[in-house]
Design a protein around this motif. Structure first.
Motif, PDB file in Angstrom:
ATOM      1  N   GLY A 101      39.194  44.116  39.707  1.00  0.00           N
ATOM      2  CA  GLY A 101      40.167  44.762  38.835  1.00  0.00           C
ATOM      3  C   GLY A 101      41.597  44.707  39.310  1.00  0.00           C
ATOM      4  N   VAL A 102      41.875  43.954  40.367  1.00  0.00           N
ATOM      5  CA  VAL A 102      43.233  43.892  40.895  1.00  0.00           C
ATOM      6  C   VAL A 102      44.135  43.109  39.952  1.00  0.00           C
ATOM      7  N   ASP A 103      45.381  43.502  39.876  1.00  0.00           N
ATOM      8  CA  ASP A 103      46.355  42.836  39.017  1.00  0.00           C
ATOM      9  C   ASP A 103      46.942  41.631  39.755  1.00  0.00           C
ATOM     10  N   LEU A 104      46.719  40.435  39.205  1.00  0.00           N
ATOM     11  CA  LEU A 104      47.222  39.206  39.818  1.00  0.00           C
ATOM     12  C   LEU A 104      48.283  38.534  38.959  1.00  0.00           C
ATOM     13  N   SER A 105      48.833  39.276  38.017  1.00  0.00           N
ATOM     14  CA  SER A 105      49.785  38.675  37.082  1.00  0.00           C
ATOM     15  C   SER A 105      51.085  38.261  37.755  1.00  0.00           C
ATOM     16  N   ARG A 106      51.360  38.810  38.937  1.00  0.00           N
ATOM     17  CA  ARG A 106      52.568  38.426  39.671  1.00  0.00           C
ATOM     18  C   ARG A 106      52.204  37.866  41.043  1.00  0.00           C
ATOM     19  N   THR A 107      51.030  37.219  41.089  1.00  0.00           N
ATOM     20  CA  THR A 107      50.543  36.639  42.339  1.00  0.00           C
ATOM     21  C   THR A 107      50.264  35.156  42.140  1.00  0.00           C
ATOM     22  N   ALA A 108      50.756  34.339  43.073  1.00  0.00           N
ATOM     23  CA  ALA A 108      50.433  32.912  43.097  1.00  0.00           C
ATOM     24  C   ALA A 108      49.224  32.734  44.004  1.00  0.00           C
ATOM     25  N   VAL A 109      48.096  32.415  43.411  1.00  0.00           N
ATOM     26  CA  VAL A 109      46.831  32.348  44.143  1.00  0.00           C
ATOM     27  C   VAL A 109      46.698  30.981  44.807  1.00  0.00           C
ATOM     28  N   ILE A 110      46.409  30.990  46.103  1.00  0.00           N
ATOM     29  CA  ILE A 110      46.187  29.758  46.864  1.00  0.00           C
ATOM     30  C   ILE A 110      44.687  29.513  46.952  1.00  0.00           C
ATOM     31  N   LEU A 111      44.251  28.319  46.535  1.00  0.00           N
ATOM     32  CA  LEU A 111      42.832  27.967  46.547  1.00  0.00           C
ATOM     33  C   LEU A 111      42.631  26.691  47.351  1.00  0.00           C
ATOM     34  N   PRO A 112      42.201  26.805  48.612  1.00  0.00           N
ATOM     35  CA  PRO A 112      41.864  25.589  49.377  1.00  0.00           C
ATOM     36  C   PRO A 112      40.660  24.889  48.745  1.00  0.00           C
ATOM     37  N   LEU A 113      40.740  23.582  48.645  1.00  0.00           N
ATOM     38  CA  LEU A 113      39.696  22.822  47.966  1.00  0.00           C
ATOM     39  C   LEU A 113      38.350  22.952  48.670  1.00  0.00           C
ATOM     40  N   ARG A 114      38.376  23.047  49.977  1.00  0.00           N
ATOM     41  CA  ARG A 114      37.116  23.091  50.730  1.00  0.00           C
ATOM     42  C   ARG A 114      36.326  24.351  50.406  1.00  0.00           C
ATOM     43  N   ASP A 115      37.012  25.438  50.066  1.00  0.00           N
ATOM     44  CA  ASP A 115      36.344  26.716  49.810  1.00  0.00           C
ATOM     45  C   ASP A 115      36.466  27.127  48.345  1.00  0.00           C
ATOM     46  N   LEU A 116      36.553  26.145  47.458  1.00  0.00           N
ATOM     47  CA  LEU A 116      36.811  26.443  46.056  1.00  0.00           C
ATOM     48  C   LEU A 116      35.610  27.140  45.418  1.00  0.00           C
ATOM     49  N   ASN A 117      35.892  28.267  44.778  1.00  0.00           N
ATOM     50  CA  ASN A 117      34.881  29.038  44.067  1.00  0.00           C
ATOM     51  C   ASN A 117      35.063  28.771  42.574  1.00  0.00           C
ATOM     52  N   PHE A 118      34.140  27.994  41.979  1.00  0.00           N
ATOM     53  CA  PHE A 118      34.297  27.601  40.582  1.00  0.00           C
ATOM     54  C   PHE A 118      34.080  28.776  39.633  1.00  0.00           C
ATOM     55  N   THR A 119      33.317  29.761  40.046  1.00  0.00           N
ATOM     56  CA  THR A 119      33.148  30.947  39.194  1.00  0.00           C
ATOM     57  C   THR A 119      34.463  31.688  39.050  1.00  0.00           C
ATOM     58  N   LEU A 120      35.151  31.887  40.171  1.00  0.00           N
ATOM     59  CA  LEU A 120      36.456  32.537  40.137  1.00  0.00           C
ATOM     60  C   LEU A 120      37.464  31.680  39.388  1.00  0.00           C
ATOM     61  N   LEU A 121      37.430  30.371  39.634  1.00  0.00           N
ATOM     62  CA  LEU A 121      38.363  29.473  38.959  1.00  0.00           C
ATOM     63  C   LEU A 121      38.140  29.490  37.453  1.00  0.00           C
ATOM     64  N   HIS A 122      36.907  29.572  37.032  1.00  0.00           N
ATOM     65  CA  HIS A 122      36.613  29.607  35.598  1.00  0.00           C
ATOM     66  C   HIS A 122      37.219  30.859  34.964  1.00  0.00           C
ATOM     67  N   GLU A 123      37.205  31.978  35.688  1.00  0.00           N
ATOM     68  CA  GLU A 123      37.830  33.199  35.173  1.00  0.00           C
ATOM     69  C   GLU A 123      39.343  33.018  35.033  1.00  0.00           C
ATOM     70  N   PHE A 124      39.945  32.330  35.996  1.00  0.00           N
ATOM     71  CA  PHE A 124      41.377  32.076  35.907  1.00  0.00           C
ATOM     72  C   PHE A 124      41.698  31.190  34.703  1.00  0.00           C
ATOM     73  N   ILE A 125      40.893  30.148  34.511  1.00  0.00           N
ATOM     74  CA  ILE A 125      41.187  29.167  33.466  1.00  0.00           C
ATOM     75  C   ILE A 125      40.940  29.736  32.072  1.00  0.00           C
ATOM     76  N   THR A 126      39.881  30.515  31.928  1.00  0.00           N
ATOM     77  CA  THR A 126      39.546  31.048  30.609  1.00  0.00           C
ATOM     78  C   THR A 126      40.418  32.230  30.212  1.00  0.00           C
TER      79      THR A 126
END
Length: 684
Positions: A101-126
């Motif tokens: 429930g954290v607000d990330l609307s003013r956060t630039a999220v860093i995602l290293p490719l080696r530890d990429l979580n596609f479930t989390l990424l799908h939430e960002f994209i959708t």
């Protein structure tokens, strides 16, 4: 009593004045003797302190590192927006995982490719989780990383598939890991240890807490006006015989441009750098054959480097439409090269016309014969085209739409989706193998050389004995006697005219002499099958390899260690160059370095080179700002800002007090503090 000084004035009638006049009289006298010099020294001292404070603030706000950042492509397809819709970035950095429930609307999220979580990424994209921005960290040495960890390439392909079909209302960037970023990343992770990323309101009240900001200072992206695609073609004219008005043409075609999630990283080593390299080496080999009239074939060779491949082969379509109708009709068939650099032992021939078509069968069997010698399997896949459908899966389909027989040779067994497998993030230099490329070159070059472009004339001269001729005739008859004689018709041609140039007919060759014109032989074919004469001629041609004295082994025009051998250094050099050069067509100018290099290389091996510039299909719209500099700033916490604000405020109060006392007197300071009531207050 009023005591007057040059610089200060105290009223002894006030209690404060009487008490302080004696206390400060001696020191103030010394200050007054110093006069304006003391005031000047105080001012200088104050300025120095202020500069020091500002320097500390600047040091605290200095960039921790700056790296090259590559923005996710932004484009419109039929008016629908895709990709990253913003370019400017100025937000606090955060690294997953985050608290629920954290607000990330003013956060630039860093995602290293080696530890990429596609479930989390799908939430960002959708859109389930609003972001201020995204930064993907690619492995530092991508090539070696992919060799060591196979899943990296799979992750890149899956990531690209998600991103290029998403509409993301925030900036998205890619950057390569380096020592500077690796030093900053642990600090960012420690700062986010509570699961609450830093922001303007939740930056942490601890005095010594530090956060990081990602800043990309750039203008908002603009539409590219009339992006161009460039097609390059080169000719090798064949040898005309007497009375021949126009020779048939064989076209060898490869699309050279790419498409990917990050235009500046889309080098496409396999798709379709491998096809380009194969085409260039074939052009180089045949240029040596065609430079000598004795070895020049009876086919024109047309080499085409086309653009717009990822966009339904739009450049190929416009290139064909610009052809003179006579040239287009002279093309007997075209072979298109697509992704031929990373196969194991199987390639696929994709066709639109039925496999029973005489030209399709001719090319397939010729390739299959050479493939057998190379221990390679050639598969044949037939897919009808729907002219009403704008989707073009293979390049040969554009030829079929203008009624030109064409085929695509590829390691892919199934046509890729639109904008997929077009030279994106996962398609780098390590994805192709030099030996595989050389095998592809030999396969295509030998099949063209032995089967079509090079006329292998029967080595029968006046010195041949009758017994030799009889053996040849018996061999020809034996080929035909394998089948039934029923339903056959007979066509008689002089043996000296036999010259394989087309499956349509065997035509006379007046250059062959020294053989009795009265000797004839019969070639039979079944009227019900148009393939039979071609089969007989082809079998005869294969038998002629032994007539040349190569019993027990096959003829190789481009044999190793010969003057016509492949050049591995040439192949490697072009693969290396293409693997370092992004080639997304809308971002290439008409005189781009890679376009000029391809034109020059083709001009070195062909007699005539033409360049055609076209406008890309209107269904695609692209935007600029593909590359920027990403600055990572180390910033202090909100608590530290409050403390600094209090210190600076206190300093300014003290400085103001000293300056007022030094210039206007203590009484004036008191008057400022205890201002007399205004007229309105007196009236009240």
């Amino acid at each position: 009593m009023i005591i007057h000084y040059q610089c200060f004035q105290f009223d002894s009638r006030s209690w404060f004045g009487r008490k302080t006049s004696s206390l400060f009289s001696g020191r103030l006298a010394r200050i007054c003797r110093g006069g304006g010099g003391m005031v000047m020294s105080l001012t200088t001292y104050s300025i120095l302190v202020l500069v020091l404070v500002l320097a500390v603030c600047v040091e605290l706000g200095d960039a921790a590192t700056a790296v090259d950042a590559y923005r996710l492509i932004q484009y419109d397809l039929d008016g629908a927006p895709y990709g990253s819709r913003l370019a400017a970035l100025n937000h606090f950095a955060g690294v997953a995982p985050f608290a629920s429930g954290v607000d990330l609307s003013r956060t630039a999220v860093i995602l290293p490719l080696r530890d990429l979580n596609f479930t989390l990424l799908h939430e960002f994209i959708t859109g389930k989780q609003q972001l201020g921005g995204l930064l993907f960290l690619l492995p530092r040495d991508t090539d070696s990383a992919r060799k060591d960890t196979g899943p990296i390439r799979t992750i890149l392909s899956k990531l690209e598939h998600l991103l290029i079909h998403a509409n993301l209302p925030y900036p998205v960037y890619f950057a390569h890991e380096d020592d500077k970023i690796n030093e900053v990343l642990p600090d960012v992770q420690r700062g986010d240890g509570t699961g609450q990323p830093a922001s303007a309101t939740t930056g942490g009240l601890e005095l010594m807490t530090h956060s990081f900001k990602l800043v990309v200072s750039t203008s908002e992206p603009k539409k590219l006006s009339s992006p161009t695609i460039t097609n390059i073609q080169g000719w090798l004219p064949g040898l005309k015989g007497d009375g021949t008005s126009q020779l048939p043409t064989i076209a060898v075609v490869a699309s050279y441009d790419t498409f990917g999630a990050a235009p500046e990283l889309s080098v496409g080593s396999d798709s379709n750098g491998s096809g380009v390299v194969v085409l260039l080496e074939i052009a180089r080999l045949f240029s040596r054959l065609y430079s000598n009239p004795n070895t020049r074939g009876r086919y024109n060779l047309l080499f085409g480097l086309t653009s717009g491949g990822p966009y339904n082969y739009d450049g190929t379509m416009k290139w064909l439409r610009n052809f003179d109708q006579r040239i287009r009709e002279s093309i007997e068939f075209a072979i298109c090269l697509n992704s031929v650099g990373s196969w194991d032992n199987e390639l696929w021939l994709h066709v639109s016309k039925p496999p029973e078509n005489v030209y399709i069968r001719q090319v397939y069997e010729s390739l299959a014969d050479v493939a057998k010698e190379l221990d390679v399997t050639i598969g044949l896949k037939h897919k009808k085209i729907n002219i009403s459908n704008s989707r073009v899966a293979w390049e040969h389909e554009q030829f079929s739409r203008v009624r030109v027989t064409a085929l695509t040779l590829s390691e892919l067994s199934v046509a890729p989706e639109l904008l997929h497998n077009t030279g994106g993030l996962s398609d780098s230099r390590d994805s192709v193998d030099d030996t595989t490329i050389q095998k592809s070159i030999k396969l295509v070059a030998e099949s063209l050389g032995i089967g079509y472009a090079v006329s292998l004339k029967p080595p029968i001269s006046s010195g041949s004995t009758v017994s030799d001729r009889e053996k040849i005739l018996r061999k020809i008859v034996a080929l035909d006697q394998n089948g039934s004689d029923e339903g056959h018709d007979f066509h008689v041609l002089p043996l000296t005219c036999l010259c394989f140039s087309s499956p349509r007919t065997a035509r006379a060759d007046p250059s062959i002499s020294g053989f009795d014109s009265g000797i004839f032989f019969s070639i039979t074919y079944r009227l019900a099958s148009s393939l039979l004469p071609y089969v007989l001629l082809r079998k005869l041609l294969l038998e002629e390899r032994h007539i040349y004295g190569y019993q027990g082994r096959n003829v190789q025009i481009f044999a190793d260690n010969s003057s016509l051998a492949l050049n591995p250094f040439y192949v490697k050099s072009w693969l290396d160059l293409l693997s370092q050069t992004p080639r997304v067509a809308p971002f290439l100018s008409k005189n781009d370095a890679i376009v000029s290099a391809l034109k020059k290389e083709l001009a070195d091996h062909t007699d005539e080179v033409n360049v055609y510039h076209e406008t890309i299909d209107g269904m695609f719209t692209f935007y600029d700002s593909t590359r920027s500099t990403l600055s990572i700033y180390q910033v202090t916490s909100v608590g530290f800002d409050f403390v600094m604000l209090a210190i600076i405020g206190l300093y300014l109060i003290v400085l103001f007090t000293v300056l007022v006392i030094a210039t206007r007197g203590f009484d004036e300071l008191l008057l400022m503090i205890r201002r007399p009531p205004t007229r309105k207050s007196k009236a009240a």
